[in-house]
Design a protein around this motif. Structure first.
Motif, PDB file in Angstrom:
ATOM      1  N   ARG A   1      -0.287   0.132   6.330  1.00 11.62           N
ATOM      2  CA  ARG A   1       0.292   0.860   5.203  1.00 11.62           C
ATOM      3  C   ARG A   1       1.698   0.338   4.902  1.00 11.62           C
ATOM      4  O   ARG A   1       2.420  -0.057   5.821  1.00 11.62           O
ATOM      5  CB  ARG A   1       0.366   2.360   5.513  1.00 11.62           C
ATOM      6  N   ASP A   2       2.045   0.391   3.628  1.00  6.51           N
ATOM      7  CA  ASP A   2       3.344  -0.141   3.204  1.00  6.51           C
ATOM      8  C   ASP A   2       4.426   0.929   3.391  1.00  6.51           C
ATOM      9  O   ASP A   2       5.038   1.386   2.431  1.00  6.51           O
ATOM     10  CB  ASP A   2       3.273  -0.584   1.740  1.00  6.51           C
ATOM     11  N   ILE A   3       4.652   1.301   4.647  1.00 15.37           N
ATOM     12  CA  ILE A   3       5.614   2.353   4.952  1.00 15.37           C
ATOM     13  C   ILE A   3       6.447   1.954   6.159  1.00 15.37           C
ATOM     14  O   ILE A   3       6.128   1.018   6.870  1.00 15.37           O
ATOM     15  CB  ILE A   3       4.908   3.682   5.323  1.00 15.37           C
TER      16      ILE A   3
ATOM     17  N   MET B   1       6.230  -8.734  13.691  1.00 14.49           N
ATOM     18  CA  MET B   1       4.855  -8.287  13.462  1.00 14.49           C
ATOM     19  C   MET B   1       4.309  -8.838  12.147  1.00 14.49           C
ATOM     20  O   MET B   1       3.119  -9.025  11.985  1.00 14.49           O
ATOM     21  CB  MET B   1       4.788  -6.750  13.423  1.00 14.49           C
TER      22      MET B   1
ATOM     23  N   PRO C   1      -2.045   3.100  10.442  1.00 14.34           N
ATOM     24  CA  PRO C   1      -0.614   3.015  10.115  1.00 14.34           C
ATOM     25  C   PRO C   1      -0.134   1.585   9.892  1.00 14.34           C
ATOM     26  O   PRO C   1       0.694   1.340   9.012  1.00 14.34           O
ATOM     27  CB  PRO C   1       0.075   3.618  11.341  1.00 14.34           C
ATOM     28  N   TRP C   2      -0.648   0.638  10.706  1.00 12.77           N
ATOM     29  CA  TRP C   2      -0.110  -0.725  10.637  1.00 12.77           C
ATOM     30  C   TRP C   2      -0.567  -1.477   9.391  1.00 12.77           C
ATOM     31  O   TRP C   2      -0.187  -2.612   9.188  1.00 12.77           O
ATOM     32  CB  TRP C   2      -0.428  -1.506  11.907  1.00 12.77           C
TER      33      TRP C   2
ATOM     34  N   ALA D   1       1.907   8.648   6.958  1.00  9.74           N
ATOM     35  CA  ALA D   1       2.136   7.487   7.821  1.00  9.74           C
ATOM     36  C   ALA D   1       0.840   6.948   8.405  1.00  9.74           C
ATOM     37  O   ALA D   1       0.787   5.814   8.846  1.00  9.74           O
ATOM     38  CB  ALA D   1       3.098   7.872   8.953  1.00  9.74           C
TER      39      ALA D   1
END
Lengths: 287, 355
Positions: B76-78, B103, B73-74, B51
């Protein structure tokens, strides 16, 4: 879980001692002051006629009206400075200091000065701010200034400096409490939802600490509005705010005028507190 | 072959404690992967590294073929679902679920439409204007899931996502989640310490212990062929024996243990005499009063009997003091009595040599 039901006889009995104390120490004196402020005539006794003349005289004086505005402005400025400083300190303590021991140590360093009385702390600023005070000695020692700066003592600057140090804890404490309640997973969840740190603060952290901010602001507001000691000691007799006026009238044996200013000051504080309560419901704190 | 997630030689230390040690893993498109292990085995840390919530000391993380090891984290494609759901207490369900789209700068109209659809799909449209504090555990779980799924990430990371739910709810939620995963084709990485969850949900199960991967494979592979004594012991219903290889004859090896020596198939392994070895036998393969032809037999005493309806489980004491389990079909009459001596045995092919 308490077995005492609300509105039952034991509940009222439990509230009785505190209730009596508050009535005797707060409600009665406040009502007395209100009564005295309405006295007409010149005698000192209960036989005076009731009149609004004292208030009319007070508000007819432009310099007194200016003093009210001045007191509010000064207080708002203090609220802004201690609010920003206090939030920063709280955020640093809770979010940035990872080690438990360090956090406790820093927090103690922060609050131990507050174990002494506010009056002593206010007086303690005098040798700091004076012409030959610590700050000026340091500034000259470092070669930043050649001559001592005189605006520190007996000035608004000096009063503000002392009050910031006196009241930042009040703005900070409730925020520390609110920040510590926020589970770390909330920040993490916001980040995985693509919120960069600034947005996480604005949309998640700050709104959740808002009740703490408001309570801190109320505490600072009430303290600064009523603080005559710091103004007196550091401002000398050059500076006066509303509470100092009470003292002036009192020392001049003008009891009616002192009572009028007291009532006006109380009214100002009530209005400020009322506005704050409209923003945040204090009773929801901690839920 | 394109992978949704590749973890290459991941390592993470906290001071002197190694939380994740040399973990490598590949997750194909639209796979359901379960990270299974006891608490403190490093499964959650691995998930948090994926993450971006923890920074690995060594190794690489690739999401959809792109190396994201250094990305926050922001970026990443998760999406992630937390054990405590991590709902924002000050936001209504509607605002909460729309947060991810907000967002991503979706226009408000489009966003509202999509949020309404998702709320309906997750059957939480009734609570759109409520705040999380007034929702039940099951409803919160749905909100958390909707909030994570609405952005249609490549990977959904789930940290014990149903651990906070009532037991009776879990099974329903598990089936729903599996169906959802199949339909959307989003890869799920599901961290759990509950083997029922792992084996019933996972296309791939990764068993971790002491910061390392012990074994990874399909549920069948792991259940039928545990490769290490830890995996065999962790998976319910296995009896594990430790000992030394005494003798190898053709496709069979004789292992000497504290409870006697037993014959096991060598499978695809090449055990050498004198080597330390372990094997396991599943509880349902043990039988009382073994026939003459079975070389593996053992005198035990029966301590207690547990009855689960479908299974009757006998807790037996081995001569070396260790406990063994023997399972019998629940519908059959009990074939052992509690507090009695019992000779038990198993056919050679029931033994699984580890390695």
């Amino acid at each position: 879980m308490s077995t005492i039901r609300p509105r039952s006889l034991p509940a009222y009995l439990l509230a009785l001692p505190a209730g009596l104390w508050m009535f005797g120490a707060v409600v009665m004196p406040a009502l007395l002051i209100l009564w005295v402020s309405l006295w007409g005539g010149t005698a000192f006794g209960p036989g005076n006629p009731i009149t609004l003349a004292n208030y009319e005289r007070f508000f007819a004086n432009a310099s007194y009206r200016g003093l009210i505005a001045n007191t509010f402005l000064h207080t708002l400025m203090l609220m802004a400075i201690t609010g920003v400083l206090g939030y920063g300190i709280a955020y640093f303590l809770v979010m940035k200091v990872r080690s438990r021991a360090w956090r406790t140590a820093l927090f103690l360093a922060f609050i131990i000065p507050f174990w002494t009385s506010a009056l002593i702390r206010a007086i303690a600023w005098v040798p700091f701010l004076g012409v030959n005070g610590v700050i000026n000695q340091a500034l000259m020692g470092l070669g930043i200034t050649e001559r001592p700066i005189e605006i520190f003592l007996y000035s608004r600057t000096g009063i503000s400096m002392a009050q910031v140090s006196l009241y930042t804890l009040m703005a900070s404490g409730p925020v520390v409490y609110m920040l510590a309640q926020i589970p770390p997973s909330l920040r993490e969840a916001a980040m995985t939802l693509k919120a960069p740190p600034g947005v996480v603060f604005r949309r998640v952290i700050f709104p959740l600490t808002l009740p703490g901010v408001v309570i801190g602001q109320v505490l600072v507001f009430l303290s600064v509005m009523a603080d005559f000691a710091t103004v007196q000691w550091i401002g000398g007799n050059k500076i006066a705010l509303l509470p100092n006026l009470i003292l002036n009238f009192y020392e001049g044996a003008q009891l009616r005028a002192a009572a009028v200013v007291s009532v006006v000051l109380m009214a100002c504080m009530l209005v400020g507190t009322f506005i704050a309560m409209r923003v945040v419901d204090i009773r929801k704190l901690g839920t | 072959m394109e992978y949704d997630l590749e973890i290459v030689a991941l390592r993470k230390k906290y001071g002197g404690f190694t939380a994740v040690d040399d973990v490598s893993l590949r997750v194909g498109k639209g796979q359901f992967v379960c990270l299974l292990g006891p608490s403190g085995c490093g499964k959650t840390t691995t998930l948090r590294c994926v993450a971006g919530l923890e920074e690995p000391d060594e190794g690489d993380i690739l999401i959809g073929g792109r190396n994201v090891t250094q990305d926050p984290p922001w970026e990443r494609d998760i999406a992630m679902m937390f054990q405590d759901f991590a709902l924002f207490p000050h936001m209504t369900v509607e605002k909460q679920v729309g947060f991810g789209l907000e967002m991503r700068k979706w226009p408000a109209l489009k966003r509202d439409k999509r949020v309404a659809e998702v709320l309906k799909a997750f059957e939480i449209d009734r609570f759109a204007n409520r705040k999380p504090g007034s929702l039940s555990g099951g409803q919160r779980q749905r909100v958390a899931l909707a909030r994570a799924m609405i952005t249609e990430p490549r990977l959904l990371l789930l940290d014990e996502p149903i651990g906070a739910l009532d037991y009776s709810l879990r099974e329903t939620v598990m089936i729903e989640l599996k169906t959802l995963q199949r339909r959307t084709g989003i890869s799920f990485i599901w961290v759990t310490h509950d083997q029922n969850e792992a084996f019933s949900l996972g296309d791939l199960v990764v068993v971790m212990n002491h910061a390392k991967i012990e074994q990874q494979g399909t549920p069948e592979e792991i259940l039928q062929r545990p490769r290490t004594p830890f995996v065999a012991g962790f998976v319910q219903g296995n009896n594990v024996f430790h000992g030394k290889v005494e003798d190898v004859r053709g496709a069979e090896a004789r292992i000497g243990t504290a409870s006697g020596s037993f014959v096991v198939p060598v499978l695809d392994l090449k055990p050498q005499p004198g080597q330390a070895a372990s094997f396991s036998v599943r509880a349902e393969r043990l039988r009382p009063a073994p026939p003459e032809g079975w070389p593996n037999r053992l005198a035990t005493s029966c301590r207690t009997v547990e009855y689960f309806g479908s299974v009757r489980r006998y807790i037996l004491e081995r001569p070396d003091g260790e406990v063994m389990k023997l399972d019998q079909f629940g519908a059959e009459p009990a074939f052992l009595m509690a507090e009695g001596a019992a000779e038990i045995g198993w056919p050679t092919e029931a033994g699984v040599l580890h390695g």
